[in-house]
Structure formats: structure tokens, C-alpha cells
Write an enzyme that holds these catalytic residues in place. Structure first.
Site, short mmCIF file in Angstrom:
data_model
loop_
_atom_site.label_atom_id
_atom_site.label_comp_id
_atom_site.label_asym_id
_atom_site.label_seq_id
_atom_site.Cartn_x
_atom_site.Cartn_y
_atom_site.Cartn_z
N MET A 1 6.22 -4.43 6.77
CA MET A 1 5.69 -4.53 8.78
C MET A 1 4.17 -4.11 9.26
O MET A 1 4.24 -4.48 10.06
CB MET A 1 7.19 -3.77 9.30
CG MET A 1 8.78 -4.08 8.40
SD MET A 1 9.51 -3.45 9.48
CE MET A 1 9.13 -1.41 7.98
N PHE B 1 -9.39 -9.68 4.50
CA PHE B 1 -8.63 -8.56 3.61
C PHE B 1 -7.68 -8.94 2.97
O PHE B 1 -7.48 -8.78 1.49
CB PHE B 1 -8.31 -7.37 4.72
CG PHE B 1 -7.19 -6.23 4.06
CD1 PHE B 1 -8.14 -5.41 2.77
CD2 PHE B 1 -6.45 -6.03 4.28
CE1 PHE B 1 -6.95 -4.58 2.14
CE2 PHE B 1 -5.08 -4.90 2.95
CZ PHE B 1 -5.24 -4.40 2.50
N TYR B 2 -6.37 -9.53 3.35
CA TYR B 2 -5.50 -9.66 2.88
C TYR B 2 -5.52 -10.97 1.53
O TYR B 2 -4.90 -11.14 0.60
CB TYR B 2 -3.74 -9.83 3.43
CG TYR B 2 -3.08 -8.76 3.92
CD1 TYR B 2 -2.91 -7.78 3.53
CD2 TYR B 2 -4.00 -8.75 5.42
CE1 TYR B 2 -2.09 -7.63 4.25
CE2 TYR B 2 -2.88 -7.88 6.11
CZ TYR B 2 -2.59 -6.92 5.38
OH TYR B 2 -2.33 -5.86 6.34
N ASN C 1 -6.90 -11.58 14.26
CA ASN C 1 -7.48 -10.51 14.02
C ASN C 1 -7.87 -11.00 12.34
O ASN C 1 -7.14 -11.43 10.97
CB ASN C 1 -6.72 -8.93 13.14
CG ASN C 1 -6.66 -7.99 12.57
OD1 ASN C 1 -7.71 -7.96 12.25
ND2 ASN C 1 -5.93 -7.34 12.35
N TYR D 1 6.45 1.46 18.39
CA TYR D 1 8.17 1.30 17.92
C TYR D 1 9.27 1.89 17.36
O TYR D 1 9.26 3.05 17.97
CB TYR D 1 7.75 2.00 16.05
CG TYR D 1 6.63 0.44 15.54
CD1 TYR D 1 6.60 -0.61 15.08
CD2 TYR D 1 4.86 0.54 15.58
CE1 TYR D 1 5.79 -1.16 14.62
CE2 TYR D 1 4.40 0.45 15.01
CZ TYR D 1 4.88 -1.22 14.64
OH TYR D 1 3.40 -2.24 14.75
N LYS E 1 -8.07 -11.41 0.56
CA LYS E 1 -8.77 -10.52 -0.77
C LYS E 1 -8.31 -9.92 -2.04
O LYS E 1 -8.40 -10.23 -2.72
CB LYS E 1 -9.97 -9.81 -0.04
CG LYS E 1 -11.10 -9.28 -0.83
CD LYS E 1 -11.75 -8.29 -0.57
CE LYS E 1 -11.60 -6.76 -0.61
NZ LYS E 1 -12.38 -5.91 0.30
N ALA F 1 -8.64 -8.42 9.16
CA ALA F 1 -6.89 -8.33 8.34
C ALA F 1 -6.84 -9.50 7.30
O ALA F 1 -6.33 -9.44 6.53
CB ALA F 1 -6.12 -8.40 8.67
N TYR G 1 8.63 -7.45 2.72
CA TYR G 1 8.08 -7.87 4.14
C TYR G 1 7.41 -6.65 4.89
O TYR G 1 7.46 -5.76 4.89
CB TYR G 1 8.58 -7.95 5.14
CG TYR G 1 8.27 -9.16 6.82
CD1 TYR G 1 7.43 -9.51 6.72
CD2 TYR G 1 8.24 -8.02 7.87
CE1 TYR G 1 6.55 -10.37 8.01
CE2 TYR G 1 7.86 -7.96 8.91
CZ TYR G 1 6.49 -9.08 9.54
OH TYR G 1 6.58 -9.29 10.16
N HIS H 1 2.73 -10.63 8.83
CA HIS H 1 2.14 -11.52 9.71
C HIS H 1 0.80 -10.92 10.16
O HIS H 1 0.69 -9.65 10.43
CB HIS H 1 3.36 -11.21 11.46
CG HIS H 1 3.85 -12.19 11.00
ND1 HIS H 1 5.93 -11.92 10.55
CD2 HIS H 1 4.39 -14.00 11.14
CE1 HIS H 1 6.59 -12.59 10.16
NE2 HIS H 1 5.61 -13.82 10.71
#
Lengths: 190, 872
Positions: free
Chosen positions: A94, A150-151, A144, A46, A153, A147, A92, A139
Site C-alpha cells: 500500500m 527503483f522497483y 513517478n 490515510y 531494479k 519509483a 499488496y 501501484h
């Protein structure tokens, strides 16, 4: 650490310690820890402007260091974007990540819950300067699936698959996931 | 001093006309209210008419000293006394000036004079009593307090002060009588009056000290019943102790149990309980230990959360019993994530057997966790296990490489736990790699810039690695922003850590002047602490904290037994010895390379500028009447200290408190010897050496000095106890080689024997076999460590001026691959740690005018990813 709370079952016998999951704001002083975590967790490096943006006071509730038993093990960083209407904004996400050995301890869920809660708490007066968050979106790389699950859920829904989202990673496509934040209930009538 | 009245019988030259007399009263008032400049003007007004008026002259001088015109003021005070030898004011002022100058003896003499002319002046008497206390003149103190008590019978404090005076003078009987008398006279004291409570507790304490236990217990019980003592736990503690001393063990035990119940972590309570069973925790007797353990186990069961009884049990137990207790103790600490667990139990490592048991247990925990996969234990348990093991292996030189590989594993697992980096830095430091250690500590520091502990640690490691400027800047992140430099603030805060570490760093860098300067700041701090007690002589009595005050007096009496004093005094003495041996070191730039000289010049310029800026900034504020400019340091660089004509005398002076207070310290006597032999005080040298020998019989450091004394010293043959040091029938050579044979695999002893050879042969004797002897250190079977090898290296270079220095360095480098202290600065790429190179890039420091704050930001920005110091 001597103040570790113990759970004592009603019968008075000691049970295993319940791990503590807590978060704190990211500041200029603990940025070193955030950098360290990001460098280990994410394949992306980053930029300095990213790190500058996450210590801003307005995103304090959404950019967090996540602790497990008082050790920093994860981070999550978000930014606030303009919404479609005046008085509205979108959050958002990140980044969101936890060190590998600390996954599957519901750390991510706890952190995400906290962010959703913060986003669902509207400012006292909603106007152009203090917009209400209507959506949280993010995103996920199409490889993945963990992931994504997970989201999902946590109430996120896949909106679309963005082609060629990642320039330097394989696969390049990403799912766009979104969660709607319910508007605050109308104030009670006296 | 507030009343000055023209009494009959005063000398003529003291009497002033009424206008001037009024002015003089104004002067006194102005002095009391600290309006010094106006006071000075008024005094001058009087002196215009009466130029020889002694009392005015004295007051003028006193005011001048307060305005930092010390010499002028003292001159004026002296003149005042000369003009009016019978004035108590003149003498009192003279005393005050001496006292301000910390010249307590002289001050007391002046007060005694003043009292001759003003027998019952309470102010002077009180001041005199405080001086007598400060000087520990207890017999005089008793007399003064008697007069004061006679004059102020109705004041509580006079009675207490009287008792304290008797107490300190060893007249316990009289002390108790005073207290009894007082207690009988006071009436109508409300219950739980804290001041009266302290009186009674003090009274009881004296009775206990006298051995009048039953009287003490009686007074305690009566006072407790009448609700006169507020401190309930103190009642119990006194009670338990007195009952025990009266052999009423059963009752004593009950009281101790109630105390343990109230505070399960106080070792003293357990000790007290055990003492009622005639058990002593420090005893090595196995029967005693067994019985103590039975008791402690009972307490441990009764209080499952108490740590103290378990920790004491670890000390006492052995074998399987130890194993069982320590396993529980360790598991508890690790699952709780107690960071200090290792520091807590490392005391037990004096027993190699216990060390091994602990190692096995924690390794067992680790294996279980690694095998268990996703068991119920959180990953933090694993990381704390690893942290413990890293510290464990780091505590033994031979296992440090293992510790280093473990810590890298741990950091890969959890790279955000600063403790891991701290442990790694410490392990690196122990291998002789101060650079890597400081870089690693930097990695810990960067994780949390708000952590003062990490900041200080990092600064310390920078200083240890020779980065003095950077260390100071790092410290500056937490010091007062307005201070002229971080160091100045830390010295104001009396931080011994800073004075010693910075002094040592300057010492290693060869800047002896600055090293001496820092050590002397430490000495000055001790002087300050000693002087500061003066105020407590009145304060403690006023606040009724008699028992604490007496403890405090004992601490002050042994003030310089503090480790910081020993450290600074020994280091400074060693520098003074070096200065005596090679006086050319006294020029401040000696031993510096050109680059260092340039840097020093630059630093000086910058400092001058800073000082000027500070001056500019502070100027407008200095107009206030009471404001006085701070005294300037007339030797900020320590150059005057360096150029002292009498380095050995100074060293001897620094060492004498250590000989009194730290006689158990080997270095006290070694350095004392080194000073004495150079001052040609051979008997002193011999005495010091005998002390040293009684501490460390086969010591390497003692051995070489014995030979030195024999070859250099000319002791009177009649009183030649040196023969105790070396058997009479043995030649020095034989003595030396016998010593070498006895310790043929110990590096320090080999170096000592080599030094011995040099002494025996004189400065110009053959050197080849001495060199060979030093090279023994490079053999596998010789137990050498980094510090000893470094000493040997400097012995080769400085004493022998050997041509084989380089060869020895290379051999050491090969032997200690992890150490950087043996690296060749120019050729070794490993020497340049990536972290160090960004941190200490000379180009940047030379050209950049940016502030340190900015540098810190750059670290964070360029940071950890590009320069993963943990991977070098």
C-alpha cells in the site's frame, strides 16, 4: 548510542561509520511516528481503518517502520490478499516511503529486500489457512519514474497501466508492478 | 523472648498455673509466627483466670498494636508494665511498642529497664544495640557490644560489630585491636573467603583512617599474597593510595596506571595518578593545570577511545588548545549521534569564551554540511548538529527565539526525532509559555507511547501548565494498574518527582491543602528512609558489608540535605507563612472560582466512589488470620494540615534540618528569616539575614528583608548587630535609594527597592511612586526576565492592590511576546493552542464517561495531521 559499531579496516585505521538501516514492527505505540511520517511523505491522508489494519499481527512482517541510524525515517505498509488458488495469496504494498533528506541511502532497497525475503519464506505447512505468497504487487503513479525504476531494479515488472486509478491526484493513471515469488524448492529427499 | 521459665525468686503474681503457663508459651509462639488473632484469643483465655497477669497483658497489647488497634494495645501494654514492674518481658514489649511507633528514645529506655532484670538476654541486648545505633549513642553502643561479644565469642559477627562500635565511637585503636585479636584466633580459612576478605579490607580501612599507613600497607600486602582478599580492584586502589601517602610515588603511579588501564573512564583513577605528581585537578593554579594537561594528553593518546581524559582536558585547557580538543570532541559526538552531547559539555559554559568557541565550531560544522549537499556524511549528522545548536541557543534567554526558529527547521527536516520536540518544549518553557511547552512535549510523546521518559516528561509539562488531572492520567499509563490512582502508586514508589511536581502544581492552582499534602508525603518518605536504616544495623553486619554500611550511615546522617527535601520544606514553609498572613486561606475553597469549586466537588464524588469500589473489591480477601487492614489516611485532602493552628512552628521545624545541612542555600535563610520575623524572634531573624547576606551580598531578596527587619524588629540596642546590615549614619530611605542607584538596571533589585519603600512607609503610605518604580521593569534598558516580571505583577496586585495591574500585564505581554503567562485568558486566541483545545476540551471532560485509554486512542486517531502543534 554509545554502542555504535565502528568499522576498522584491516590496517587498523578507522574509516567512516557505516550507517545502520534497521526496521521494526508497527505497533499501537509507535503509530504516532507512522502517522507523522505518512503525513509528511505522502500527498494522501490515510483513514483510521488503514491505521487499524497495519498493526494486525498477521502483517507484522510486511508493515514496518524503517530506521536510519536509529531514527525512524520511513515506513512501508502492505496487506495480504486472496490468491487465485487455495493455499495461495498475494501481497499488496500500500505504501512505501522515506523522508526526503534520507533518500539515496539505499534505505528503500534494504526495506524492500527485507519484505521480499519475508514473503519468500513460506509457512512451515502450506494450506488454506497458511497460504503461500505468490506475488507482490503495487501501484506507482505514472509521473513517478524514479519509483518505477527503483522497483524494476528490485525485480518488479510493469504489468499494465491502470486508467483513472487516482481520483484526486494528477496524473490519474498508475502503473501496476508485480514481482513473482518463486515457489519453495521441494523438500530434500532423504 | 522465647524462653519464659518460672525461676526461683520471681514475684508471686507472675507465676501461672501449669495450664495457663502452657497457654502463655502458646501466645509467645503465636506472636512469633504472626498469628495474631489466635494469639489474642489465647491471651484472653489466660486473662479470664488471671486478669492482672502483667506479662499476658503486655503480650495482648503487643498483639493488638499489630492488629492496628494501636491505642487499645498501648493502653494494655502500659497496664501490663504497671502490674509487673520487674518483668523483662513487660519492659521488652513496652520497648517494642515504642519502637514500632518510631519512638526510639523511649524504646531504648524500656530496653534498659528490661536489661536490669535480665542482664544477659541476648535478644534484648541486640535490639538495644540497634536502637543505640539508630540514635547514634555510640558510647552506650560500645558497652552493649562488649557484653554481647563476651556472651558470643565464637560468632564472627560479634567481633565485627564490636569493631564497628569502637570505630564509630572514635576509638580506632580499640577497633583495630579487636580485629587483630579476631584475625589471630581464626584458623583454617580457605583462600578467597569473601567474608574474611571484607574483614581484612575493613581492618585496612581503619588503619588508613588512623594514619598507620605502613601497617595498613603491610596488612594489605600480606593478605593479598595469602589470597585472602577477593576484591582485586580494591587491593589496587588501597595500594595506590597507601603508597602515595607513604610518599612512594613511583610505585603508586604504577598502580594507578594499571587501574586506568583496567577502567579508562574512572575520574578517580586519573585524579589518583595526578596526585602522585602533587597535582590537583581542582586547583586554579596555571602551572599545575599545564602539568596536569601534559599527563592527561599522554593518556588520551594512549587510549584513543577513552572519553574521561579528554573531558577533563576540556575543563583544564584554554585558548587554541581548548579549541583543538573541543573540536575533535564535538565532531566525534555529533557524527556518532550522541544525544547527550550538549548535556555533557554545558558545564563548560561558565566560561563565555569557551561558549563562543563551541558555538563557532558547531556553526562551522553546520555550514559545511549545508553546503556539502550530498556529501559522505549521513543526514543524521546534520540533524544532531541542529539538535546541539537548538540546545545551545536555548541555554541563553536572549537567543531563545533563534533556537525556536532553528528547531522548526530541524523538525521540518526530520519530524520523527522526539529529542527535537523535547528541546523545543524546553525552549518554550523558558520563554514563559508553559502551554505551548506542554503541547509540544505532547507531540514528542505521541511519537512513541512506549517511551517512559517521554511519558514522564509530558506529564511533568502538563502539571507545569496547570493540567493536573491530565498529567496524572498520563502518568497512569505507566503506573501499576491495580493502584487506586496513579499518584498513589507513585507515592508508594517514593517518587519525589511526582510529590514535588504535583505539590507545586496544586500550589500554583491555589489548592494549598493538596499542595501541603504532597509535600508532607515527601517528608514522610524521608522519615521512612530514616526508619528503614534500622533493619540494616543487623543486616549489614550479618552480610559483612562493613565499609558500605559505614558510608550508608554517613548518608543517613545527612539524609535531609537531599534536594527534594529542600524543595518540599521551602515550598511548604512558604505556604505556612501565607496561611499565617491570611488565615482565611485555611478554608480549602478560598481563592477558587465557582467553576473550580464545582470541579472539586465532582472530583471528590468520583474519588469517594472509587474508594468504595476499592473497598468492595478488597473485602473478601480480608479473612486471613494474619491479614490486617491497611491503615487509612485520615486526611486524604490535606485539610487538617491546612487548618493546623501553628503554621509557623511547623515551618520552623521543617527548616531546621536545612539550616544544619544546607547552609549554603540562600533560600534556607530567607525563608527562615520570614518565619522568624513573624514569630517575633528578632535575633533569629537577624542571624538568618546575616547568613543570607554572606551568601549573596547584594541580593535583592536580602535587601528588602533588611529594611523589613529594621522597620518591624525591636532589637535590644546593646546587642544590635543590625547596624552591620545598614550603616548607622544612613536613614532607611537613603539606604534604599542608594541600593536602587547601584542596581538601577536589574529587575529583581528594583522590585526589592519597591518592597523596601512599602516597608518604610508602612501599610498605608503613598503608593503612586512605588507603582512607578515597578513600572521601571517595562523599560528597555532594564534587564527583566519572565519570573521577575511575574513576581512584580503579583506584588502590584497583592501587596499594593494597584489599579495599574492590567496596564503592567499588557506591558509585560508586549515585552515578552513568546510568553503566554502574561496573556489575557479571555481575549487572546493564541492562548488556545489547538492541541490544548482537543486535549482539554471542557465539553468532553464534562460529558464523557470514557476512559483515558480511550482518549489516548482518540489523540492518535485524530492526531497530528489535523492539529500540527509545531506550526502554531
Amino acid at each position: 548510542m554509545s554502542g555504535t559499531p565502528t568499522t576498522v579496516s584491516p590496517s587498523g585505521t578507522k574509516t567512516a561509520l557505516v550507517p545502520r538501516i534497521t526496521t521494526s514492527a508497527i505497533t499501537i505505540n509507535n503509530l504516532g511516528t507512522v502517522r507523522k511520517l505518512n503525513s509528511v511523505i505522502f500527498p494522501v491522508k490515510y483513514s483510521d481503518s488503514f491505521y487499524k489494519s497495519i498493526v494486525q499481527p498477521e502483517v507484522e512482517d510486511y508493515c514496518r517502520l524503517i530506521y536510519f541510524n536509529d531514527i525512524p525515517v520511513g515506513t512501508t505498509c502492505s496487506r495480504i490478499e486472496k490468491g487465485s488458488k487455495e493455499g495461495e495469496s498475494k501481497l499488496y504494498m500500500m505504501t512505501m516511503g522515506v523522508l526526503a533528506p534520507y533518500r539515496n541511502f539505499s534505505i528503500g532497497t534494504a526495506a524492500l529486500d527485507e519484505i521480499i525475503l519475508a514473503a519468500s519464506t513460506p509457512p512451515p505447512t502450506i494450506d488454506a489457512k497458511h497460504p503461500r505468497i505468490t506475488h507482490i504487487y503495487l501501484h506507482v503513479q505514472t509521473s513517478n519514474t524514479d519509483a518505477r525504476r527503483f522497483y524494476e531494479k528490485c525485480g518488479f515488472k510493469v504489468v499494465s497501466e491502470v486508467q483513472e486509478y487516482y481520483k484526486r491526484l494528477e496524473p490519474r493513471n498508475a502503473w501496476l508492478l508485480e514481482k513473482e515469488i518463486a515457489p519453495p524448492p521441494p523438500p530434500d529427499q532423504p | 523472648m522465647s524462653k519464659v521459665v518460672g525461676l526461683p525468686g520471681v514475684p508471686k503474681n507472675r507465676i501461672l498455673a501449669s495450664k495457663e503457663a502452657a497457654l502463655f508459651r502458646t501466645v509467645l509462639q503465636l506472636y512469633e509466627t504472626r498469628q495474631w488473632k489466635r494469639g489474642l484469643k489465647t491471651a484472653d483465655q489466660i486473662l479470664k483466670k488471671n486478669p492482672d497477669h502483667g506479662e499476658t497483658l503486655s503480650m495482648r497489647g503487643l498483639i493488638l498494636t499489630n492488629l492496628n488497634r494501636k491505642e487499645e494495645g498501648q493502653e494494655c501494654v502500659k497496664k501490663g508494665v504497671r502490674m509487673d514492674l520487674t518483668s523483662h518481658i513487660c519492659w521488652h514489649v513496652f520497648g517494642l511498642v515504642h519502637k514500632a511507633d518510631r519512638n526510639y528514645e523511649e524504646a531504648l529506655k524500656c530496653y534498659t529497664q528490661a536489661l536490669k532484670f535480665e542482664k544477659d538476654n541476648l535478644n534484648i541486648l541486640r535490639d538495644a544495640a540497634h536502637l543505640q545505633m539508630q540514635l547514634r549513642h555510640f558510647d552506650q553502643l560500645v558497652e552493649t557490644r562488649q557484653i554481647l561479644l563476651k556472651n558470643r565469642v565464637n560468632v564472627r559477627q560479634s567481633w565485627a560489630a564490636m569493631a564497628i562500635a569502637y570505630h564509630l565511637n572514635g576509638q580506632l585503636e580499640s577497633a583495630t585491636k579487636v580485629l587483630e585479636l579476631y584475625e589471630r584466633t581464626v584458623k583454617d580459612i580457605p583462600p578467597y573467603d569473601p567474608e574474611h576478605s571484607e574483614f581484612l579490607l575493613y581492618h585496612i580501612a581503619i588503619l588508613e583512617e588512623m594514619g598507620s599507613h605502613s601497617e595498613a600497607l603491610n596488612l594489605l600486602d600480606v593478605s593479598a599474597k595469602s589470597r585472602s582478599i577477593t576484591d582485586r580492584s580494591m587491593i589496587s586502589i588501597f595500594r595506590a593510595r597507601l603508597l602515595h601517602k607513604l610518599e612512594r610515588s613511583e610505585e603508586a603511579r604504577e598502580v594507578w596506571v594499571s587501574l586506568i588501564e583496567a577502567n579508562t573512564e574512572c575520574y578517580d583513577h586519573y585524579k589518583g595518578y595526578l596526585s602522585t605528581q602533587s597535582l590537583d585537578l581542582d586547583s586554579q593554579d596555571s602551572e599545575t593545570r599545564k602539568l596536569s594537561m601534559v599527563t592527561l594528553r599522554r593518556f588520551a593518546e594512549q587510549y584513543p577511545k577513552a572519553v574521561a581524559p579528554r573531558r577533563i582536558l576540556l575543563e583544564l585547557s584554554a585558548g587554541d588548545e581548548f579549541k583543538e580538543i573541543v573540536e575533535h570532541y564535538l565532531l566525534h559526538g555529533i557524527t556518532r549521534g550522541i544525544p547527550s552531547l550538549f548535556a555533557d559539555i554545558k558545564d563548560l559554559y561558565v566560561s563565555p569564551e569557551k561558549r563562543e568557541v563551541i558555538q563557532d565550531i558547531v556553526e562551522g560544522i553546520r555550514t559545511k554540511l549545508e553546503k556539502g549537499g550530498t556529501s559522505s556524511e549521513p543526514p543524521t549528522t546534520y540533524i544532531w548538529t541542529m539538535y546541539f545548536l537548538v540546545q545551545h541557543y536555548s541555554s541563553m534567554p536572549s537567543t531563545i527565539p533563534h533556537a525556536l526558529s532553528l528547531v522548526d527547521e530541524a523538525i521540518a527536516h526530520t519530524p520523527t526525532l522526539p529529542e527535537l520536540y523535547v528541546a523545543k518544549a524546553r525552549a518554550l518553557k523558558r520563554t514563559g509559555d508553559p502551554l505551548g511547552a506542554s503541547a509540544t512535549m505532547g507531540a514528542a510523546w505521541r511519537l512513541d507511547l512506549q517511551d517512559r521518559f517521554l511519558n514522564t516528561k509530558y506529564a511533568k509539562y502538563l502539571l507545569r501548565a496547570g493540567f493536573i488531572e491530565e498529567g496524572n492520567k498520563t502518568l497512569g499509563l505507566f503506573t501499576k494498574k491495580g493502584a487506586s490512582s496513579p499518584g498513589a502508586d507513585l507515592e508508594d514508589m517514593q517518587s519525589f518527582f511526582y510529590m514535588l511536581e504535583e505539590g507545586d502544581a496544586q500550589n500554583r492552582a491555589g489548592r494549598l491543602n493538596l499542595a501541603l499534602k504532597r509535600y508532607h508525603t515527601a517528608f514522610k518518605t524521608f522519615d521512612d528512609v530514616e526508619d528503614d536504616q534500622y533493619d540494616f544495623h543487623s543486616y549489614a553486619v550479618r552480610k559483612y558489608t562493613f565499609r558500605t554500611y559505614l558510608q550508608f550511615i554517613k548518608v543517613e546522617d545527612r539524609l535531609r540535605s537531599h534536594p527534594a527535601y529542600a524543595h518540599a520544606a521551602l515550598a511548604a514553609s512558604k505556604i505556612y507563612i501565607r496561611l499565617f498572613d491570611s488565615p482565611k486561606l485555611a478554608s480549602p475553597t478560598a481563592g477558587l472560582t465557582d467553576a473550580q469549586k464545582k470541579a472539586a466537588k465532582k472530583a471528590k464524588k468520583a474519588e469517594l466512589k472509587q474508594q468504595e469500589d476499592a473497598k468492595k473489591a478488597s473485602q473478601p480477601a480480608a479473612t486471613d488470620d494474619s491479614e490486617v487492614a491497611a491503615i487509612k489516611d485520615d486526611d486524604p485532602e490535606g485539610l487538617k494540615l491546612l487548618a493546623a493552628p501553628d503554621p509557623l512552628d511547623r515551618a520552623a521545624k521543617l527548616l531546621s534540618p536545612l539550616q544544619q545541612l544546607r547552609p549554603e542555600l540562600l533560600d534556607t535563610w530567607l525563608v527562615s528569616y520570614d518565619v522568624a520575623i513573624r514569630r517575633k524572634r528578632y535575633l533569629q531573624a537577624l542571624k538568618a539575614l546575616n547568613h543570607a547576606k554572606s551568601i549573596d551580598k547584594n541580593g535583592a531578596e536580602v535587601h528588602s528583608r533588611v529594611i523589613e527587619l529594621k522597620t518591624k524588629g525591636t532589637l535590644p540596642p546593646s546587642s544590635n548587630p543590625a547596624s552591620q546590615l545598614i550603616p548607622a549614619d544612613q536613614s532607611l530611605e537613603a539606604f534604599n535609594s542608594a541600593f536602587l542607584q547601584r542596581h538601577s538596571t536589574s529587575a529583581p533589585h528594583i522590585v526589592a527597592a519597591a518592597r523596601g519603600m512599602v516597608y518604610i512607609r508602612g501599610a498605608d503610605g503613598p503608593r503612586a511612586d512605588v507603582e512607578d518604580l515597578v513600572f521601571q521593569l517595562t523599560r528597555e534598558e532594564v534587564e527583566a526576565d519572565v519570573p521577575t516580571s511575574l513576581q512584580a505583577l503579583s506584588f502590584l496586585r497583592d501587596t499594593l492592590r494597584s489599579s495599574r495591574v492590567e496596564e503592567f500585564r499588557v506591558a509585560c505581554d508586549a515585552r515578552f511576546p513568546l510568553a503566554t503567562v502574561f496573556k489575557d485568558e479571555k481575549s487572546s486566541p493564541r492562548f488556545m493552542h489547538p492541541e490544548c483545545s482537543i486535549l482539554f476540551n471542557p465539553v468532553r471532560t464534562a460529558t464523557s464517561q470514557r476512559s483515558w485509554r480511550c482518549d489516548v486512542d482518540t489523540f492518535i486517531a485524530t492526531g497530528v495531521e489535523e492539529f500540527p502543534c509545531i506550526l502554531y
